[in-house]
Design a protein around this motif. Structure first.
Motif, PDB file in Angstrom:
ATOM      1  N   ASP A 148       0.835  -1.208   0.000  1.00 38.44           N
ATOM      2  CA  ASP A 148       0.000   0.000   0.000  1.00 38.44           C
ATOM      3  C   ASP A 148       0.870   1.259   0.000  1.00 38.44           C
ATOM      4  O   ASP A 148       0.572   2.223  -0.708  1.00 38.44           O
ATOM      5  CB  ASP A 148      -0.933   0.015   1.210  1.00 38.44           C
ATOM      6  N   PHE A 149       1.927   1.253   0.792  1.00 42.98           N
ATOM      7  CA  PHE A 149       2.833   2.403   0.850  1.00 42.98           C
ATOM      8  C   PHE A 149       3.482   2.629  -0.511  1.00 42.98           C
ATOM      9  O   PHE A 149       3.510   3.749  -1.022  1.00 42.98           O
ATOM     10  CB  PHE A 149       3.897   2.167   1.929  1.00 42.98           C
ATOM     11  N   VAL A 150       4.006   1.559  -1.107  1.00 39.72           N
ATOM     12  CA  VAL A 150       4.666   1.668  -2.410  1.00 39.72           C
ATOM     13  C   VAL A 150       3.671   2.140  -3.468  1.00 39.72           C
ATOM     14  O   VAL A 150       4.004   2.977  -4.318  1.00 39.72           O
ATOM     15  CB  VAL A 150       5.318   0.329  -2.812  1.00 39.72           C
ATOM     16  N   SER A 151       2.454   1.655  -3.398  1.00 41.82           N
ATOM     17  CA  SER A 151       1.424   2.086  -4.349  1.00 41.82           C
ATOM     18  C   SER A 151       1.165   3.581  -4.245  1.00 41.82           C
ATOM     19  O   SER A 151       0.974   4.264  -5.249  1.00 41.82           O
ATOM     20  CB  SER A 151       0.133   1.301  -4.082  1.00 41.82           C
ATOM     21  N   GLN A 152       1.180   4.100  -3.032  1.00 43.74           N
ATOM     22  CA  GLN A 152       0.896   5.517  -2.818  1.00 43.74           C
ATOM     23  C   GLN A 152       2.096   6.416  -3.094  1.00 43.74           C
ATOM     24  O   GLN A 152       1.951   7.500  -3.640  1.00 43.74           O
ATOM     25  CB  GLN A 152       0.404   5.736  -1.388  1.00 43.74           C
ATOM     26  N   TYR A 153       3.301   5.971  -2.723  1.00 48.82           N
ATOM     27  CA  TYR A 153       4.475   6.849  -2.796  1.00 48.82           C
ATOM     28  C   TYR A 153       5.505   6.451  -3.856  1.00 48.82           C
ATOM     29  O   TYR A 153       6.455   7.187  -4.083  1.00 48.82           O
ATOM     30  CB  TYR A 153       5.153   6.935  -1.421  1.00 48.82           C
ATOM     31  N   GLY A 154       5.357   5.282  -4.453  1.00 51.29           N
ATOM     32  CA  GLY A 154       6.276   4.871  -5.508  1.00 51.29           C
ATOM     33  C   GLY A 154       7.614   4.373  -5.008  1.00 51.29           C
ATOM     34  O   GLY A 154       8.514   4.133  -5.810  1.00 51.29           O
ATOM     35  N   SER A 155       7.778   4.225  -3.707  1.00 51.30           N
ATOM     36  CA  SER A 155       9.016   3.694  -3.144  1.00 51.30           C
ATOM     37  C   SER A 155       8.724   3.073  -1.788  1.00 51.30           C
ATOM     38  O   SER A 155       7.650   3.283  -1.223  1.00 51.30           O
ATOM     39  CB  SER A 155      10.073   4.792  -3.002  1.00 51.30           C
ATOM     40  N   LEU A 156       9.699   2.323  -1.304  1.00 55.45           N
ATOM     41  CA  LEU A 156       9.597   1.762   0.031  1.00 55.45           C
ATOM     42  C   LEU A 156       9.702   2.875   1.064  1.00 55.45           C
ATOM     43  O   LEU A 156      10.269   3.933   0.778  1.00 55.45           O
ATOM     44  CB  LEU A 156      10.743   0.774   0.264  1.00 55.45           C
ATOM     45  N   PRO A 157       9.207   2.636   2.294  1.00 55.29           N
ATOM     46  CA  PRO A 157       9.478   3.601   3.352  1.00 55.29           C
ATOM     47  C   PRO A 157      10.995   3.779   3.515  1.00 55.29           C
ATOM     48  O   PRO A 157      11.777   2.867   3.223  1.00 55.29           O
ATOM     49  CB  PRO A 157       8.864   2.943   4.596  1.00 55.29           C
ATOM     50  N   PHE A 158      11.400   4.917   3.991  1.00 56.28           N
ATOM     51  CA  PHE A 158      12.810   5.299   4.123  1.00 56.28           C
ATOM     52  C   PHE A 158      13.712   4.188   4.653  1.00 56.28           C
ATOM     53  O   PHE A 158      14.759   3.889   4.083  1.00 56.28           O
ATOM     54  CB  PHE A 158      12.912   6.543   5.020  1.00 56.28           C
ATOM     55  N   ALA A 159      13.353   3.550   5.751  1.00 54.22           N
ATOM     56  CA  ALA A 159      14.242   2.588   6.403  1.00 54.22           C
ATOM     57  C   ALA A 159      13.952   1.137   6.045  1.00 54.22           C
ATOM     58  O   ALA A 159      14.624   0.235   6.547  1.00 54.22           O
ATOM     59  CB  ALA A 159      14.208   2.778   7.919  1.00 54.22           C
ATOM     60  N   ASN A 160      12.973   0.868   5.187  1.00 55.50           N
ATOM     61  CA  ASN A 160      12.716  -0.506   4.757  1.00 55.50           C
ATOM     62  C   ASN A 160      13.653  -0.867   3.612  1.00 55.50           C
ATOM     63  O   ASN A 160      13.716  -0.163   2.608  1.00 55.50           O
ATOM     64  CB  ASN A 160      11.262  -0.692   4.310  1.00 55.50           C
ATOM     65  N   LEU A 161      14.371  -1.963   3.784  1.00 54.11           N
ATOM     66  CA  LEU A 161      15.347  -2.395   2.788  1.00 54.11           C
ATOM     67  C   LEU A 161      15.086  -3.808   2.285  1.00 54.11           C
ATOM     68  O   LEU A 161      15.635  -4.203   1.265  1.00 54.11           O
ATOM     69  CB  LEU A 161      16.754  -2.349   3.387  1.00 54.11           C
ATOM     70  N   ARG A 162      14.278  -4.561   2.967  1.00 49.95           N
ATOM     71  CA  ARG A 162      14.115  -5.989   2.704  1.00 49.95           C
ATOM     72  C   ARG A 162      13.712  -6.312   1.273  1.00 49.95           C
ATOM     73  O   ARG A 162      14.091  -7.343   0.746  1.00 49.95           O
ATOM     74  CB  ARG A 162      13.101  -6.576   3.674  1.00 49.95           C
ATOM     75  N   TYR A 163      12.945  -5.461   0.624  1.00 49.51           N
ATOM     76  CA  TYR A 163      12.435  -5.794  -0.695  1.00 49.51           C
ATOM     77  C   TYR A 163      13.230  -5.174  -1.836  1.00 49.51           C
ATOM     78  O   TYR A 163      12.840  -5.275  -2.982  1.00 49.51           O
ATOM     79  CB  TYR A 163      10.960  -5.380  -0.812  1.00 49.51           C
ATOM     80  N   GLU A 164      14.329  -4.535  -1.517  1.00 48.92           N
ATOM     81  CA  GLU A 164      15.158  -3.987  -2.584  1.00 48.92           C
ATOM     82  C   GLU A 164      15.932  -5.121  -3.235  1.00 48.92           C
ATOM     83  O   GLU A 164      16.488  -5.977  -2.561  1.00 48.92           O
ATOM     84  CB  GLU A 164      16.160  -2.965  -2.042  1.00 48.92           C
ATOM     85  N   ARG A 165      15.978  -5.112  -4.545  1.00 51.52           N
ATOM     86  CA  ARG A 165      16.842  -6.056  -5.257  1.00 51.52           C
ATOM     87  C   ARG A 165      18.258  -5.546  -5.166  1.00 51.52           C
ATOM     88  O   ARG A 165      18.484  -4.339  -5.176  1.00 51.52           O
ATOM     89  CB  ARG A 165      16.463  -6.144  -6.730  1.00 51.52           C
ATOM     90  N   LYS A 166      19.182  -6.434  -5.090  1.00 50.95           N
ATOM     91  CA  LYS A 166      20.588  -6.027  -5.071  1.00 50.95           C
ATOM     92  C   LYS A 166      20.867  -5.206  -6.326  1.00 50.95           C
ATOM     93  O   LYS A 166      20.666  -5.668  -7.443  1.00 50.95           O
ATOM     94  CB  LYS A 166      21.497  -7.243  -5.004  1.00 50.95           C
ATOM     95  N   GLY A 167      21.308  -3.966  -6.115  1.00 50.10           N
ATOM     96  CA  GLY A 167      21.634  -3.097  -7.226  1.00 50.10           C
ATOM     97  C   GLY A 167      20.446  -2.349  -7.815  1.00 50.10           C
ATOM     98  O   GLY A 167      20.610  -1.509  -8.679  1.00 50.10           O
ATOM     99  N   ALA A 168      19.224  -2.650  -7.357  1.00 50.18           N
ATOM    100  CA  ALA A 168      18.047  -1.965  -7.907  1.00 50.18           C
ATOM    101  C   ALA A 168      17.839  -0.645  -7.199  1.00 50.18           C
ATOM    102  O   ALA A 168      18.196  -0.467  -6.046  1.00 50.18           O
ATOM    103  CB  ALA A 168      16.804  -2.836  -7.743  1.00 50.18           C
ATOM    104  N   ARG A 169      17.249   0.288  -7.885  1.00 51.60           N
ATOM    105  CA  ARG A 169      16.912   1.560  -7.268  1.00 51.60           C
ATOM    106  C   ARG A 169      15.618   1.410  -6.495  1.00 51.60           C
ATOM    107  O   ARG A 169      14.772   0.601  -6.825  1.00 51.60           O
ATOM    108  CB  ARG A 169      16.781   2.636  -8.338  1.00 51.60           C
ATOM    109  N   THR A 170      15.439   2.200  -5.454  1.00 53.69           N
ATOM    110  CA  THR A 170      14.247   2.076  -4.615  1.00 53.69           C
ATOM    111  C   THR A 170      12.982   2.522  -5.340  1.00 53.69           C
ATOM    112  O   THR A 170      11.896   2.227  -4.892  1.00 53.69           O
ATOM    113  CB  THR A 170      14.398   2.909  -3.331  1.00 53.69           C
TER     114      THR A 170
END
Length: 177
Positions: A148-170
């Motif tokens: 829901d957050f990503v849908s609204q803001y287009g990125s993960l919350p500031f301190a959430n890192l778990r779903y980033e792909r290695k080398g991918a942009r947030t």
């Protein structure tokens, strides 16, 4: 959802205490989800080194440039996390939030997720809110909140890192479907 304290309260989150207030707060031992909020609207100031403790020999500090690149303007929620009961059924929100508080106090505790908050100059002013998730998987609820957050803001919350792909942009986070 409105990603501020009023919206979270309307979604049955409770607490809204600082990390320093957690030990004296009535944090449930049940499984649930939690969020970290920065209620200030001004631009953040970042510390060059984290106040968090090292864990397994890893430093929690990252470059100020990385922190600036992860910042999400105009939203108080900085991190979304979960607390499961664990295999021994002795975990839950109280234990998980205590771990998060302790790593922010410089202890070598296993709460690596959300560590970026400990490089905010005003980390002592951040608040924590939680929600018990009876009959639901905390992981599923956390995933739903992050989607829901990503849908609204287009990125993960500031301190959430778990779903980033290695080398991918947030801007293109990988969030489970």
């Amino acid at each position: 959802m409105d990603w501020n304290s009023a919206g979270l309260r309307a979604s049955n989150f409770e607490g809204f205490v600082t990390f320093a207030e957690l030990p004296d707060s009535d944090v449930p031992e049940a499984p649930g989800v939690y969020v970290v909020l920065r209620e200030r609207a001004d631009a953040p100031a970042f510390l060059s080194a984290s106040v968090a403790g090292m864990f397994k020999g890893r430093t929690p500090s990252v470059s100020v440039e990385r922190l600036e690149g992860k910042w999400v303007d105009d939203v108080p929620v900085l991190y979304i996390g979960k607390a499961t009961q664990g295999s021994t059924s002795r975990r839950g929100l109280r234990k998980r939030l205590n771990e998060y508080r302790r790593i922010g106090n410089g202890e070598p505790v296993g709460h690596w997720g959300g560590r970026f908050i400990w490089q905010l100059a005003d980390h002592a002013d951040l608040t924590v809110a939680w929600k018990v998730v009876d009959g639901e998987s905390p992981t599923d609820v956390e995933d739903s909140l992050i989607r829901d957050f990503v849908s609204q803001y287009g990125s993960l919350p500031f301190a959430n890192l778990r779903y980033e792909r290695k080398g991918a942009r947030t801007e293109n986070p990988v969030v489970p479907a």
